[in-house]
Each structure stands twice: as structure tokens, then as C-alpha cells.
Enzyme design. Structure first.
Site, mmCIF file in Angstrom:
data_model
loop_
_atom_site.group_PDB
_atom_site.id
_atom_site.type_symbol
_atom_site.label_atom_id
_atom_site.label_comp_id
_atom_site.label_asym_id
_atom_site.label_seq_id
_atom_site.Cartn_x
_atom_site.Cartn_y
_atom_site.Cartn_z
ATOM 1 C CG ASP A 45 -52.107 129.202 11.837
ATOM 2 O OD1 ASP A 45 -51.410 129.183 10.806
ATOM 3 O OD2 ASP A 45 -53.332 129.342 11.822
ATOM 4 C CG ASN A 116 -51.233 135.110 16.805
ATOM 5 O OD1 ASN A 116 -51.263 135.491 15.637
ATOM 6 N ND2 ASN A 116 -51.493 133.872 17.161
ATOM 7 C CD GLU A 117 -52.847 136.264 21.106
ATOM 8 O OE1 GLU A 117 -51.944 135.524 21.542
ATOM 9 O OE2 GLU A 117 -53.565 135.944 20.168
ATOM 10 C CB THR A 155 -57.648 135.178 12.117
ATOM 11 O OG1 THR A 155 -56.225 135.213 11.997
ATOM 12 C CG2 THR A 155 -58.279 135.943 10.969
ATOM 13 C CB ALA A 156 -55.175 134.114 16.922
ATOM 14 C CG ASN A 158 -59.104 140.318 17.889
ATOM 15 O OD1 ASN A 158 -59.409 141.245 18.633
ATOM 16 N ND2 ASN A 158 -59.522 140.252 16.632
HETATM 17 P P1 NAP Z 1 -53.404 126.453 20.162
HETATM 18 O O1 NAP Z 1 -54.187 126.188 21.387
HETATM 19 O O2 NAP Z 1 -53.087 125.330 19.222
HETATM 20 O O3 NAP Z 1 -54.088 127.642 19.345
HETATM 21 C C1 NAP Z 1 -55.473 127.755 19.244
HETATM 22 C C2 NAP Z 1 -55.877 127.860 17.778
HETATM 23 O O4 NAP Z 1 -55.475 129.140 17.251
HETATM 24 C C3 NAP Z 1 -55.222 126.795 16.898
HETATM 25 O O5 NAP Z 1 -56.215 126.262 16.044
HETATM 26 C C4 NAP Z 1 -54.180 127.595 16.139
HETATM 27 O O6 NAP Z 1 -53.868 126.998 14.896
HETATM 28 C C5 NAP Z 1 -54.918 128.911 15.950
HETATM 29 N N1 NAP Z 1 -54.123 130.091 15.602
HETATM 30 C C6 NAP Z 1 -52.922 130.502 16.092
HETATM 31 N N2 NAP Z 1 -52.553 131.666 15.505
HETATM 32 C C7 NAP Z 1 -53.526 131.985 14.625
HETATM 33 C C8 NAP Z 1 -53.723 133.076 13.715
HETATM 34 N N3 NAP Z 1 -52.861 134.094 13.628
HETATM 35 N N4 NAP Z 1 -54.860 133.100 12.983
HETATM 36 C C9 NAP Z 1 -55.755 132.115 13.080
HETATM 37 N N5 NAP Z 1 -55.640 131.057 13.913
HETATM 38 C C10 NAP Z 1 -54.533 131.005 14.676
HETATM 39 O O7 NAP Z 1 -52.044 127.177 20.636
HETATM 40 P P2 NAP Z 1 -50.828 127.609 19.722
HETATM 41 O O8 NAP Z 1 -50.856 126.833 18.452
HETATM 42 O O9 NAP Z 1 -49.622 127.607 20.576
HETATM 43 O O10 NAP Z 1 -51.170 129.121 19.359
HETATM 44 C C11 NAP Z 1 -51.142 130.157 20.309
HETATM 45 C C12 NAP Z 1 -52.245 131.087 19.942
HETATM 46 O O11 NAP Z 1 -53.469 130.435 20.181
HETATM 47 C C13 NAP Z 1 -52.315 132.352 20.763
HETATM 48 O O12 NAP Z 1 -51.515 133.353 20.208
HETATM 49 C C14 NAP Z 1 -53.794 132.676 20.718
HETATM 50 O O13 NAP Z 1 -54.106 133.597 19.699
HETATM 51 C C15 NAP Z 1 -54.475 131.384 20.343
HETATM 52 N N6 NAP Z 1 -55.431 130.985 21.375
HETATM 53 C C16 NAP Z 1 -56.727 131.139 21.107
HETATM 54 C C17 NAP Z 1 -57.662 130.834 22.062
HETATM 55 C C18 NAP Z 1 -59.094 131.046 21.756
HETATM 56 O O14 NAP Z 1 -59.401 131.368 20.604
HETATM 57 N N7 NAP Z 1 -59.974 130.910 22.722
HETATM 58 C C19 NAP Z 1 -57.278 130.358 23.312
HETATM 59 C C20 NAP Z 1 -55.920 130.190 23.536
HETATM 60 C C21 NAP Z 1 -55.001 130.520 22.550
HETATM 61 P P3 NAP Z 1 -53.033 125.613 14.798
HETATM 62 O O15 NAP Z 1 -53.972 124.525 15.203
HETATM 63 O O16 NAP Z 1 -52.685 125.531 13.360
HETATM 64 O O17 NAP Z 1 -51.842 125.729 15.706
#
Ligand code: NAP
Ligand code: MN
Length: 258
Positions: A45, A116-117, A155-156, A158
Site C-alpha cells: 500500500d 490516505n490522510e 483503514t490506515a 485512522n
Molecule cells: P508504513 O509504515 O509501511 O505503513 C503502515 C501500514 O499501513 C503498512 O502496513 C501499510 O501497508 C498500511 N497502509 C497504508 N495505507 C493503507 C490503507 N489505505 N489501508 C490499509 N492499510 C494501509 O508506511 P507507508 O507504507 O509509507 O504508508 C504510509 C501510511 O502508513 C500513512 O498514510 C498512514 O496511514 C500509515 N501509518 C499508520 C500508522 C499506524 O497505524 N499507527 C503509523 C504510521 C503510518 P504496506 O505494508 O502494504 O505498505
């Protein structure tokens, strides 16, 4: 579609899959890195987010599709061992285009777009922000920060904040708190707030020092800013679907079982 490009995560499996796809597609389409009509994102993603940002300058004329080689794959349609099915589907040329909403935000005189956000976060001190909705004062927030996500981003980050999962076709944005402070002196809504196109969210503060602005995978310093304005953009990201994966099946596959 005649012109395509591949955006590839730089690991062994993704590179292998990309090379195999290229070998097959080069006989029926032209590879055009700069002005592709079809962008194939090979990875996870995160790779899809990177792809959308890479082609933001011509977002209206590009269609995205994801081949999944990573861990989750919520935004991707094919698994890595299905790339031959993907080639077959491209050759058959039967597809459906659907649109994912983008957030459009203005901060420090710059305009950004997010699939995403948008996050405003401060881990050094409590961040105080006044939230205005459609120019009316709504509440004062105190805590680590705020996250405004699209339906695609629900789903990320959020989701980790306890926000609702929203069907990706919905033209909605969701405001969620990151560790909000709630007691007798300080009060904010606490629960996630879902708004539609008719709303503009404005976050104002006279001190954003130490705070960051997260826009999907990108991070910017908010020093010197006094407000961030966020709306659902008229611009949308086009995704191409050669085969229909129902939203509920996608959700189940990613979070519950295969
Ligand atoms: P990452 O640290 O690899 O992302 C964290 C996880 O979010 C990964 O498993 C990624 O999937 C998944 N993800 C990203 N977009 C998604 C979506 N629309 N629906 C469901 N899962 C999703 O960093 P990244 O790959 O550069 O992605 C950046 C995104 O990570 C940000 O936009 C944010 O939403 C998310 N994030 C989440 C958290 C948290 O949940 N605490 C913290 C930091 C960032 P893949 O492994 O396939 O890349
Ligand atoms: Mn990732």
C-alpha cells in the site's frame, strides 16, 4: 490504453515481478515513465501511495492498479503469483474505472493532496489547536494531534486511532483525535467526526513549533504556520479494476481471514 509505467518497491520479489510484467507488456504497450496512462504499482500500500504522489501532476489522466508483493495489500488487486492473470486481463482490455477521493490542504502557502490522510502531530508538548468548520469555531483540541482521513485512508492510520472504516467509494472525510486530553478543564468531542464535501476543516494555532504535517507517507515541518485548511478535493485518483474485488471481501482478506 497505450502507455504505461511501473512503480516498484525496491525489494527482490517486487523487482522480479516488475521485470516479468514488463517483458509481457512491452509487446502491446509503450513504456512511458513521464506520461503514462496506466501506472502499475508493484509492492504494498505504501508503494501505491508513492505512485499516486509521483503522478499527482497529471492525476486526472492516469489510472492506477496495484500488484501486491508486501504484507497487507489493501489498495492492491492482484497477488504476486497472479501477475500472469493481470497480463491476461490487460490484454482483454475489459475494465471499470473508479475514483478515490483526495484531500486538498493548504499550509504555509503550499497546496498538498493526500490519498490516505493528513496528520498534525506533536510529540514534544500538548498541541493546542482551534478547530473551525466552515469558518465557525467548533472546539479547542489539546493532545498529540489530529488526523483527517479519506474513506480510502480509513483503514490506515485512522483505524489505529479507533476511527470508523468507511467504504472507499464514499466522498467523506473523518476527523480523529490522536491522544486527546479530556477532563473538566479541557473538553473536545473525543469521538471521530465524519463530514462530507460541503465542509472545510481549519486547524488554527499560534504555536505549531515542534509539530509535523504528515501527508500520507510524506512529512513536513509546520514551524511558522498558523493554520491548515482541509477539504475534500475536486481532484480524484482514478483506479482501474480489471476484476471486481468486493469491498467487504477486501476488508475480510486484510483484517479477518483469507
Ligand atoms: P508504513 O509504515 O509501511 O505503513 C503502515 C501500514 O499501513 C503498512 O502496513 C501499510 O501497508 C498500511 N497502509 C497504508 N495505507 C493503507 C490503507 N489505505 N489501508 C490499509 N492499510 C494501509 O508506511 P507507508 O507504507 O509509507 O504508508 C504510509 C501510511 O502508513 C500513512 O498514510 C498512514 O496511514 C500509515 N501509518 C499508520 C500508522 C499506524 O497505524 N499507527 C503509523 C504510521 C503510518 P504496506 O505494508 O502494504 O505498505
Ligand atoms: Mn509500507
Amino acid at each position: 490504453m497505450k502507455k504505461y509505467a511501473i512503480v516498484c518497491k525496491q525489494d527482490k520479489k517486487s523487482i522480479e515481478v516488475s521485470q516479468a510484467i514488463r517483458l509481457e507488456l512491452d509487446s502491446i504497450m509503450d513504456y512511458d515513465e513521464k506520461y503514462p496512462e496506466l501506472v502499475i504499482s508493484v509492492g504494498g500500500d505504501g508503494t501505491m501511495l508513492y505512485s499516486v504522489h509521483k503522478y499527482m501532476y497529471q492525476i486526472e489522466s492516469v489510472s492506477f492498479i496495484g500488484i501486491h508483493t508486501g504484507t497487507l495489500g489493501f489498495l492492491t488487486d492482484y497477488q504476486k503469483d497472479e501477475y500472469l492473470d493481470f497480463i491476461e486481463d490487460v490484454k482483454n482490455n475489459k475494465y471499470h474505472i473508479y475514483h478515490r477521493c483526495l484531500l486538498e490542504l493548504v499550509a504555509n502557502g503550499h497546496t498538498y493532496y493526500a490519498l490516505n490522510e493528513v496528520r498534525v502531530e506533536n510529540n514534544r508538548r500538548s498541541q493546542v489547536m482551534d478547530i473551525y468548520i466552515n469558518h465557525d469555531f467548533f472546539e479547542t483540541f489539546r493532545g498529540n494531534g489530529l488526523c483527517i482521513s479519506t474513506a480510502s485512508g480509513s483503514t490506515a492510520y485512522n483505524k489505529s486511532l479507533g476511527g470508523a472504516v468507511i467504504n472507499s467509494s464514499a466522498g467523506l472525510m473523518q476527523l480523529s483525535e490522536i491522544a486527546g486530553i479530556h477532563h473538566n478543564a479541557y473538553r473536545s468531542l473525543g469521538s471521530p467526526l465524519i463530514l462530507d464535501y460541503s465542509h472545510k476543516i481549519e486547524l488554527r494555532s499560534d504555536n505549531f513549533d515542534g509539530a509535523i504535517l504528515g501527508v500520507d507517507q510524506l512529512v513536513f515541518d509546520l514551524k511558522g504556520a498558523d493554520r491548515i485548511e482541509i477539504v475534500l478535493s475536486n481532484k480524484k485518483a482514478r483506479f482501474i479494476q480489471y476484476r471486481h474485488v468486493p469491498y467487504i471481501q477486501r476488508l475480510k482478506r486484510a483484517y479477518l481471514s483469507d
